[in-house]
Motif scaffolding. Sequence first.
Motif, PDB file in Angstrom:
ATOM      1  N   LEU A   1      -8.515  -2.964  10.224  1.00  0.00           N
ATOM      2  CA  LEU A   1      -7.278  -3.325  10.907  1.00  0.00           C
ATOM      3  C   LEU A   1      -6.673  -4.585  10.283  1.00  0.00           C
ATOM      4  CD1 LEU A   1      -5.872  -2.400  13.764  1.00  0.00           C
ATOM      5  CD2 LEU A   1      -6.838  -4.557  14.519  1.00  0.00           C
ATOM      6  N   LYS A   2      -7.510  -5.587  10.049  1.00  0.00           N
ATOM      7  CA  LYS A   2      -7.038  -6.838   9.455  1.00  0.00           C
ATOM      8  C   LYS A   2      -6.494  -6.606   8.046  1.00  0.00           C
ATOM      9  CE  LYS A   2      -8.427 -11.510   8.328  1.00  0.00           C
ATOM     10  NZ  LYS A   2      -9.523 -12.391   7.988  1.00  0.00           N
ATOM     11  N   TYR A   3      -7.166  -5.764   7.272  1.00  0.00           N
ATOM     12  CA  TYR A   3      -6.703  -5.476   5.917  1.00  0.00           C
ATOM     13  C   TYR A   3      -5.308  -4.850   5.951  1.00  0.00           C
ATOM     14  CZ  TYR A   3      -6.454  -3.770   1.135  1.00  0.00           C
ATOM     15  OH  TYR A   3      -6.048  -3.520  -0.152  1.00  0.00           O
ATOM     16  N   LEU A   4      -5.123  -3.879   6.832  1.00  0.00           N
ATOM     17  CA  LEU A   4      -3.802  -3.254   6.953  1.00  0.00           C
ATOM     18  C   LEU A   4      -2.757  -4.295   7.352  1.00  0.00           C
ATOM     19  CD1 LEU A   4      -4.609   0.206   8.557  1.00  0.00           C
ATOM     20  CD2 LEU A   4      -3.499  -0.196   6.359  1.00  0.00           C
ATOM     21  N   GLN A   5      -3.101  -5.150   8.299  1.00  0.00           N
ATOM     22  CA  GLN A   5      -2.156  -6.180   8.736  1.00  0.00           C
ATOM     23  C   GLN A   5      -1.823  -7.149   7.608  1.00  0.00           C
ATOM     24  OE1 GLN A   5      -4.385  -7.560  12.131  1.00  0.00           O
ATOM     25  NE2 GLN A   5      -3.306  -6.194  13.533  1.00  0.00           N
TER      26      GLN A   5
ATOM     27  N   GLN B   1      -6.995   6.591   9.276  1.00  0.00           N
ATOM     28  CA  GLN B   1      -7.993   7.591   9.661  1.00  0.00           C
ATOM     29  C   GLN B   1      -9.377   6.946   9.756  1.00  0.00           C
ATOM     30  OE1 GLN B   1      -7.893  11.085   7.130  1.00  0.00           O
ATOM     31  NE2 GLN B   1      -5.670  11.219   7.302  1.00  0.00           N
ATOM     32  N   GLN B   2      -9.678   6.064   8.802  1.00  0.00           N
ATOM     33  CA  GLN B   2     -10.979   5.409   8.799  1.00  0.00           C
ATOM     34  C   GLN B   2     -11.138   4.481  10.001  1.00  0.00           C
ATOM     35  OE1 GLN B   2     -13.305   6.414   6.639  1.00  0.00           O
ATOM     36  NE2 GLN B   2     -14.751   5.232   7.872  1.00  0.00           N
ATOM     37  N   ILE B   3     -10.059   3.806  10.381  1.00  0.00           N
ATOM     38  CA  ILE B   3     -10.093   2.986  11.601  1.00  0.00           C
ATOM     39  C   ILE B   3     -10.553   3.849  12.768  1.00  0.00           C
ATOM     40  CG2 ILE B   3      -8.571   1.967  13.363  1.00  0.00           C
ATOM     41  CD1 ILE B   3      -7.064   0.583  11.077  1.00  0.00           C
TER      42      ILE B   3
ATOM     43  N   SER C   1      -6.691  -3.600  -5.391  1.00  0.00           N
ATOM     44  CA  SER C   1      -6.961  -4.464  -4.240  1.00  0.00           C
ATOM     45  C   SER C   1      -7.730  -3.685  -3.161  1.00  0.00           C
ATOM     46  CB  SER C   1      -5.654  -5.012  -3.671  1.00  0.00           C
ATOM     47  OG  SER C   1      -5.910  -5.800  -2.542  1.00  0.00           O
ATOM     48  N   THR C   2      -7.238  -2.501  -2.862  1.00  0.00           N
ATOM     49  CA  THR C   2      -7.919  -1.670  -1.865  1.00  0.00           C
ATOM     50  C   THR C   2      -9.275  -1.219  -2.387  1.00  0.00           C
ATOM     51  OG1 THR C   2      -5.810  -0.946  -0.936  1.00  0.00           O
ATOM     52  CG2 THR C   2      -7.725   0.423  -0.452  1.00  0.00           C
TER      53      THR C   2
ATOM     54  N   LEU D   1       0.830  -1.204   0.000  1.00  0.00           N
ATOM     55  CA  LEU D   1       0.000   0.000   0.000  1.00  0.00           C
ATOM     56  C   LEU D   1       0.866   1.255   0.000  1.00  0.00           C
ATOM     57  CD1 LEU D   1      -2.632  -0.995   2.727  1.00  0.00           C
ATOM     58  CD2 LEU D   1      -2.823  -1.237   0.249  1.00  0.00           C
ATOM     59  N   SER D   2       0.361   2.291  -0.638  1.00  0.00           N
ATOM     60  CA  SER D   2       1.071   3.568  -0.632  1.00  0.00           C
ATOM     61  C   SER D   2       0.905   4.228   0.735  1.00  0.00           C
ATOM     62  CB  SER D   2       0.515   4.486  -1.714  1.00  0.00           C
ATOM     63  OG  SER D   2      -0.759   4.978  -1.332  1.00  0.00           O
ATOM     64  N   PRO D   3       1.821   5.135   1.070  1.00  0.00           N
ATOM     65  CA  PRO D   3       1.675   5.856   2.344  1.00  0.00           C
ATOM     66  C   PRO D   3       0.336   6.615   2.445  1.00  0.00           C
ATOM     67  CG  PRO D   3       3.887   6.151   1.470  1.00  0.00           C
ATOM     68  CD  PRO D   3       3.095   5.447   0.403  1.00  0.00           C
ATOM     69  N   GLY D   4      -0.135   7.151   1.324  1.00  0.00           N
ATOM     70  CA  GLY D   4      -1.413   7.875   1.342  1.00  0.00           C
ATOM     71  C   GLY D   4      -2.588   6.977   1.669  1.00  0.00           C
ATOM     72  N   ILE D   5      -2.615   5.789   1.080  1.00  0.00           N
ATOM     73  CA  ILE D   5      -3.686   4.827   1.355  1.00  0.00           C
ATOM     74  C   ILE D   5      -3.609   4.375   2.810  1.00  0.00           C
ATOM     75  CG2 ILE D   5      -4.497   2.474   0.876  1.00  0.00           C
ATOM     76  CD1 ILE D   5      -5.404   4.197  -1.345  1.00  0.00           C
ATOM     77  N   ILE D   6      -2.402   4.082   3.281  1.00  0.00           N
ATOM     78  CA  ILE D   6      -2.235   3.645   4.677  1.00  0.00           C
ATOM     79  C   ILE D   6      -2.755   4.721   5.620  1.00  0.00           C
ATOM     80  CG2 ILE D   6      -0.540   3.100   6.484  1.00  0.00           C
ATOM     81  CD1 ILE D   6       1.172   1.799   4.224  1.00  0.00           C
ATOM     82  N   ASP D   7      -2.401   5.972   5.350  1.00  0.00           N
ATOM     83  CA  ASP D   7      -2.845   7.072   6.201  1.00  0.00           C
ATOM     84  C   ASP D   7      -4.369   7.171   6.224  1.00  0.00           C
ATOM     85  OD1 ASP D   7      -2.393   9.473   7.836  1.00  0.00           O
ATOM     86  OD2 ASP D   7      -3.144  10.547   6.063  1.00  0.00           O
ATOM     87  N   LYS D   8      -4.997   7.106   5.051  1.00  0.00           N
ATOM     88  CA  LYS D   8      -6.466   7.223   4.967  1.00  0.00           C
ATOM     89  C   LYS D   8      -7.158   6.022   5.625  1.00  0.00           C
ATOM     90  CE  LYS D   8      -7.409  11.010   2.599  1.00  0.00           C
ATOM     91  NZ  LYS D   8      -8.139  12.112   3.179  1.00  0.00           N
TER      92      LYS D   8
END
Length: 180
Positions: free
Chosen positions: A58-62, A12-14, A115-116, A2-9
């Motif tokens: 959270l699971k998706y990020l992990q 935020q959604q979490i 994917s996202t 994931l890009s840093p921008g997607i991770i950040d967003k």
Amino acid sequence: MLSPGIIDKLNQQINWEVYSSHMYLQMGAWCSYKSLDGCAMFLTQHADEEMAHMRRLLKYLQETGALAIIGGMEAPPTEFSSLVAMFDKIYTHEQFVTSKINELVHLANTEPDYSTLQFLQWYVAEQHQEEFLFKSILDKIKLIGTEGQGLFLIDQEIGKLVSNPGALEATSNSATAPQA
């Protein structure tokens, strides 16, 4: 990856999902204090659903190897002038959450991160259901009214959404169900 921008967003959604859960818990406590037990049970159940939304993110990020970050947040409101005002606040909040999901979808589409984008489609559908559900509750409150036994009847109607878990899905799916 994931890009840093997607991770950040996504992070935020979490945090918006955690805030939503806290808000519904607080509103449920207010309803319980006002002896609106049906509304209290419904909102408490909804708080649990918001935490499930958070855990899904959270699971998706992990799974993607990203670090999920749960930050601090503002406390939700504790007082409401009426049941209508409280459900108006919920409806407005759900519209806000929809706008945040839409921003995420736009970013995932622009990057492109398919994917996202695919992962977020569940949230798009969920937010449609959330807005429809709370708009229909507001419509019922306005139809029944809060004078006399109206508040009691509203509390009973909203309580039915808890006693029949399928009712939540049936109510929100009726907007997209084919007409006979």
